[in-house]
Scaffold this motif. Structure first.
Motif, PDB file in Angstrom:
ATOM      1  N   VAL A  94       0.820  -1.209   0.000  1.00  0.00           N
ATOM      2  CA  VAL A  94       0.000   0.000   0.000  1.00  0.00           C
ATOM      3  C   VAL A  94       0.861   1.269   0.000  1.00  0.00           C
ATOM      4  CG1 VAL A  94      -1.734   1.303   1.313  1.00  0.00           C
ATOM      5  CG2 VAL A  94      -1.926  -1.180   1.111  1.00  0.00           C
ATOM      6  N   GLN A  95       1.966   1.267   0.776  1.00  0.00           N
ATOM      7  CA  GLN A  95       2.827   2.441   0.887  1.00  0.00           C
ATOM      8  C   GLN A  95       4.285   2.057   0.567  1.00  0.00           C
ATOM      9  OE1 GLN A  95       1.977   5.558   1.411  1.00  0.00           O
ATOM     10  NE2 GLN A  95      -0.218   5.177   1.773  1.00  0.00           N
ATOM     11  N   PHE A  98       6.851   5.040   1.220  1.00  0.00           N
ATOM     12  CA  PHE A  98       7.116   5.287   2.641  1.00  0.00           C
ATOM     13  C   PHE A  98       8.094   4.253   3.197  1.00  0.00           C
ATOM     14  CE2 PHE A  98       6.149   4.361   7.080  1.00  0.00           C
ATOM     15  CZ  PHE A  98       6.272   5.612   7.662  1.00  0.00           C
TER      16      PHE A  98
END
Length: 225
Positions: A94-95, A98
């Motif tokens: 999802v990230q 990050f």
């Protein structure tokens, strides 16, 4: 072992597995990288023993997951590491930026990049989903149920039937019986045993009328004294 103690042991096993399984997948990622490098040179060099090592590590991973899903083990032993694996793989999917900026770059290690490659394949998410799914059945939460044994049936001193007295529980005097279980001096009713009759297995046998004799037949001799 009580059900509470079983779940307590399951929490301990689940916490240990939450550390062992991600580290094991890290080793798999490292071996997968070397196997992929060998596959790129398959025509000239072949995979050699690197592929065999990867197969063995995958088999051991399956055994570890199956052991955490054992029916007699608390479902917390598989639920806790399953949630950890799903969260780790989902966070990367999802990230990814990050994770790359805040985890991969500060470490700057080769094994981190190998691990991110495995997370991209979704195999860690698949393993976590299997662990969570195997924790759902209610039978694993309840544990084993103890068998219930029926009590011993009450004993009776007689068997009901045509011409026989009804069942009398032990310890209760029946008709014509005294307080100590001995025949009383009550009057004999219809069907009472005649004099000289021997008692049967269920008390005094009923008296029956003598059978008719054919004409001209001498009377039977009386029994010897």
């Amino acid at each position: 072992m009580s059900n509470g103690a079983r779940h307590g042991l399951g929490v301990l096993v689940g916490l240990v597995a939450s550390v062992v399984l991600p580290a094991w997948f890290l080793l798999l990622a490292n071996r997968f990288f070397h196997w992929r490098m060998a596959m790129s040179q398959y025509i000239t060099q072949g995979t050699g023993g690197k592929g065999v090592v990867l197969v063995l590590l995958l088999l051991v991973s399956g055994v570890l997951i199956a052991a955490l899903c054992a029916p007699r083990l608390s479902p917390l032993a598989s639920l806790i590491p399953g949630v950890v694996l799903v969260v780790v793989n989902t966070l990367w999917l999802v990230q990814p930026l990050f994770v790359r900026d805040h985890i991969a770059r500060p470490l700057e290690d080769r094994w981190v990049m190998d691990y991110l490659d495995m997370l991209s394949s979704g195999i860690v998410l698949l393993a976590g989903a299997v662990l969570i799914a195997m924790s759902v059945p209610p039978s694993r939460w309840r544990g084993r149920t103890r068998p219930v044994f029926a009590g011993a049936p009450e004993a009776f001193s007689g068997i009901a039937g045509p011409g026989m007295p009804g069942p009398v529980p032990h310890g209760h005097p029946g008709p014509g019986m005294g307080g100590h279980g001995m025949p009383g001096s009550g009057m004999a009713g219809p069907g009472a045993a005649g004099p000289g009759a021997s008692p049967g297995p269920f008390g005094q046998p009923p008296a029956y009328p003598p059978a008719p004799q054919a004409p001209g037949t001498p009377p039977a001799a009386p029994p010897p004294a």
